[in-house]
Design a protein around this motif. Structure first.
Motif, PDB file in Angstrom:
ATOM      1  N   UNK A  98       0.553  -1.372  -0.279  1.00  0.00           N
ATOM      2  CA  UNK A  98      -0.027  -0.171   0.247  1.00  0.00           C
ATOM      3  C   UNK A  98       1.001   0.929  -0.501  1.00  0.00           C
ATOM      4  N   UNK A  99       0.501   2.014  -1.057  1.00  0.00           N
ATOM      5  CA  UNK A  99       0.950   3.367  -0.918  1.00  0.00           C
ATOM      6  C   UNK A  99       0.218   4.414   0.042  1.00  0.00           C
ATOM      7  N   UNK A 100       1.182   5.930   0.380  1.00  0.00           N
ATOM      8  CA  UNK A 100       0.378   7.029   0.964  1.00  0.00           C
ATOM      9  C   UNK A 100      -0.907   6.854   0.565  1.00  0.00           C
ATOM     10  N   UNK A 101      -2.033   7.540   1.388  1.00  0.00           N
ATOM     11  CA  UNK A 101      -3.432   7.437   0.836  1.00  0.00           C
ATOM     12  C   UNK A 101      -3.844   8.877   1.531  1.00  0.00           C
ATOM     13  N   UNK A 102      -2.679   9.199   2.240  1.00  0.00           N
ATOM     14  CA  UNK A 102      -3.436  10.634   2.687  1.00  0.00           C
ATOM     15  C   UNK A 102      -1.933  11.357   3.094  1.00  0.00           C
ATOM     16  N   UNK A 103      -1.230  12.451   2.939  1.00  0.00           N
ATOM     17  CA  UNK A 103       0.577  13.381   2.536  1.00  0.00           C
ATOM     18  C   UNK A 103       0.844  13.486   1.091  1.00  0.00           C
ATOM     19  N   UNK A 104      -0.296  13.344   0.196  1.00  0.00           N
ATOM     20  CA  UNK A 104       0.711  13.554  -0.938  1.00  0.00           C
ATOM     21  C   UNK A 104       1.185  12.549  -2.310  1.00  0.00           C
ATOM     22  N   UNK A 105       1.055  13.019  -3.767  1.00  0.00           N
ATOM     23  CA  UNK A 105       2.471  11.798  -3.895  1.00  0.00           C
ATOM     24  C   UNK A 105       3.409  13.141  -4.356  1.00  0.00           C
ATOM     25  N   UNK A 106       2.908  13.974  -4.609  1.00  0.00           N
ATOM     26  CA  UNK A 106       3.503  15.307  -5.178  1.00  0.00           C
ATOM     27  C   UNK A 106       5.132  15.568  -4.894  1.00  0.00           C
ATOM     28  N   UNK A 107       6.581  14.916  -5.658  1.00  0.00           N
ATOM     29  CA  UNK A 107       7.810  15.221  -5.036  1.00  0.00           C
ATOM     30  C   UNK A 107       7.712  16.848  -4.632  1.00  0.00           C
ATOM     31  N   UNK A 108       9.298  16.974  -3.466  1.00  0.00           N
ATOM     32  CA  UNK A 108       9.039  18.294  -3.402  1.00  0.00           C
ATOM     33  C   UNK A 108      10.299  18.132  -2.665  1.00  0.00           C
ATOM     34  N   UNK A 109      10.993  19.105  -2.836  1.00  0.00           N
ATOM     35  CA  UNK A 109      12.508  19.992  -2.503  1.00  0.00           C
ATOM     36  C   UNK A 109      12.779  19.939  -1.038  1.00  0.00           C
ATOM     37  N   UNK A 110      14.349  19.316  -0.656  1.00  0.00           N
ATOM     38  CA  UNK A 110      14.624  19.336   0.459  1.00  0.00           C
ATOM     39  C   UNK A 110      15.834  20.011  -0.379  1.00  0.00           C
ATOM     40  N   UNK A 111      16.044  21.160   0.834  1.00  0.00           N
ATOM     41  CA  UNK A 111      17.165  21.993   0.570  1.00  0.00           C
ATOM     42  C   UNK A 111      18.682  21.917   1.379  1.00  0.00           C
ATOM     43  N   UNK A 112      19.758  21.992   1.420  1.00  0.00           N
ATOM     44  CA  UNK A 112      21.236  21.421   1.888  1.00  0.00           C
ATOM     45  C   UNK A 112      20.323  21.851   4.010  1.00  0.00           C
ATOM     46  N   UNK A 113      20.701  20.813   4.623  1.00  0.00           N
ATOM     47  CA  UNK A 113      20.805  21.153   6.050  1.00  0.00           C
ATOM     48  C   UNK A 113      19.043  21.953   6.822  1.00  0.00           C
ATOM     49  N   UNK A 114      18.299  21.246   4.970  1.00  0.00           N
ATOM     50  CA  UNK A 114      16.557  21.678   5.855  1.00  0.00           C
ATOM     51  C   UNK A 114      16.029  20.133   6.610  1.00  0.00           C
ATOM     52  N   UNK A 115      15.217  20.459   7.511  1.00  0.00           N
ATOM     53  CA  UNK A 115      14.617  19.378   7.799  1.00  0.00           C
ATOM     54  C   UNK A 115      13.198  19.526   7.932  1.00  0.00           C
ATOM     55  N   UNK A 116      12.606  18.678   7.373  1.00  0.00           N
ATOM     56  CA  UNK A 116      10.886  18.862   7.070  1.00  0.00           C
ATOM     57  C   UNK A 116      10.069  17.802   7.796  1.00  0.00           C
ATOM     58  N   UNK A 117       9.482  18.346   8.211  1.00  0.00           N
ATOM     59  CA  UNK A 117       8.506  17.136   9.247  1.00  0.00           C
ATOM     60  C   UNK A 117       6.393  16.449   7.560  1.00  0.00           C
ATOM     61  N   UNK A 118       6.907  15.775   7.575  1.00  0.00           N
ATOM     62  CA  UNK A 118       5.938  14.832   6.812  1.00  0.00           C
ATOM     63  C   UNK A 118       4.558  13.783   7.516  1.00  0.00           C
ATOM     64  N   UNK A 119       3.983  13.851   7.504  1.00  0.00           N
ATOM     65  CA  UNK A 119       2.438  12.807   7.780  1.00  0.00           C
ATOM     66  C   UNK A 119       2.182  12.217   6.700  1.00  0.00           C
TER      67      UNK A 119
END
Length: 280
Positions: free
Chosen positions: A101-122
Motif C-alpha cells: 500500500x502506498x500513502x493514501x493521505x499525505x500527497x504524492x507530489x515530490x518536493x525539494x529538500x534544501x541543504x541542511x533543511x529538516x521537514x516534517x511529513x505525515x
C-alpha cells in the motif's frame, strides 16, 4: 503536523504494534543523500473499538469502510550540500505476501529538500483486513530500508482475538524483554512516565510501584492478573489517580494491546510490570 497527529491519536485511541520480520526495523535511515527518521506511528481506532455504538462519519479523505489507517510522522533531513527531491510514494507498507500500500493521505507530489533543511511529513496508509505482518519500507532507487513492522488491529466486527482467561496460562515472561517493549517499541512512557523517575511527568497512572498497587485495584485479583486484564480491556477498571492528584479520565484512551501483542509479548510486558521495585 506533530500536534495534529498527536491529537488524532489521543482522541481515537491509537495503538502502535511492532513485530520484526525479514529486515530488522530501524527508526533512522539514510538513502541516496536523504535521512528519514520515523517519529511516530499510530493505528487510528474507530469509536466502536472502545465500546461506542457510533459509526464513523463518511468524511472526505477518511478510510473506506472496513479499512484501518496507519498514520506515520516522519522527519526528512538533507545532510548534503546540494538539494534532494523526496516523494511520499517512496514509503510503502508491504505485507509479507508481497502486497503493498502506498500513502493514501499525505500527497504524492515530490518536493525539494534544501541543504541542511529538516521537514516534517505525515502520511496515512489505509489497510483492509489482514492478519499478516506489515513492514513500512522506504525505497530510493535500488536502496531500501525498513522503518517499522506492525500488524493491523482488528475491527470489532472481525471478531476478538483468542486470549486465555488467566495470566497463569501465558508462557513464562521475560522482564528484560518486557522492559524493551515498555520503554522502546510500545512507548508506554509517553503516558505513564518512566518508572525510574516516580516524580517525572506522566498523563496516566504512575507504575513504579505496580507490584504493590496493582494488587489493590480489584479485590481478589493479583497485580499480574490486573495488568493482564488492563492490557486486554483498559476500560474495565479506571485507576483513581493519574497526573499528580488528578483523577483519571473515565473513558480510557489506552491502546487495545490485545489486538497487537503476541502471547509471549504480553507475558513479557506483564512480567516487567510486576517485577518493578518501588520507586524504580
Amino acid at each position: 503536523m506533530a500536534c495534529v497527529l498527536a491529537l488524532l491519536a489521543m482522541l481515537a485511541g491509537g495503538v502502535l504494534a511492532i513485530r520484526a520480520w525479514t529486515i530488522q526495523p530501524r527508526r533512522d535511515a539514510e538513502l541516496s543523500g536523504l535521512r528519514v527518521r520515523l517519529e511516530r506511528a499510530v493505528w487510528l481506532h474507530e469509536p466502536t473499538d472502545h465500546g461506542d455504538t457510533a459509526t464513523l462519519p463518511n468524511l472526505p479523505g477518511a478510510p473506506a469502510p472496513g479499512q484501518r489507517r496507519l498514520a506515520v510522522e516522519l522527519t526528512v533531513f538533507n545532510p548534503r550540500s546540494v538539494p534532494r527531491d523526496f516523494t511520499p510514494g517512496e514509503l510503502r507498507l508491504i505485507e509479507a505476501t508481497g502486497k503493498e500500500w502506498r500513502p493514501s493521505m499525505g500527497g504524492t507530489t515530490a518536493f525539494t529538500v534544501r541543504p541542511s533543511e529538516l521537514l516534517s511529513v505525515t502520511l496515512g496508509f489505509d489497510v483492509p483486513p489482514t492478519s499478516a505482518v506489515l513492514s513500512l519500507e522506504w525505497t530510493r532507487g535500488t536502496e531500501r530500508a525498513a522503518l517499522l513492522s506492525t500488524r493491523r488491529p482488528r475491527s470489532p466486527d472481525e471478531g476478538p482475538p483468542s486470549w486465555p482467561r488467566s495470566v497463569e496460562e501465558l508462557p513464562p515472561g521475560n522482564a528484560t524483554a518486557g522492559s524493551s517493549l515498555f520503554h522502546g517499541r510500545l512507548a508506554c512512557t509517553t503516558c505513564h512516565g518512566n518508572p525510574a523517575e516516580p516524580g517525572g511527568p506522566h498523563l496516566g497512572p504512575a507504575l513504579g510501584n505496580f507490584s504493590r498497587v496493582g494488587a489493590t485495584r480489584v479485590s481478589g485479583m493479583s497485580a499480574a492478573q490486573y495488568a493482564y486484564e488492563s492490557l486486554l480491556n483498559p476500560g474495565a477498571f479506571i485507576a483513581p489517580v493519574c497526573t499528580g492528584q488528578e483523577t483519571c479520565a473515565q473513558t480510557s484512551t489506552m491502546p487495545l494491546y490485545g489486538e497487537s501483542l503476541s502471547l509471549q509479548e504480553m507475558a513479557d510486558l506483564v512480567s516487567y510490570l510486576v517485577n518493578l521495585r518501588t520507586g524504580e
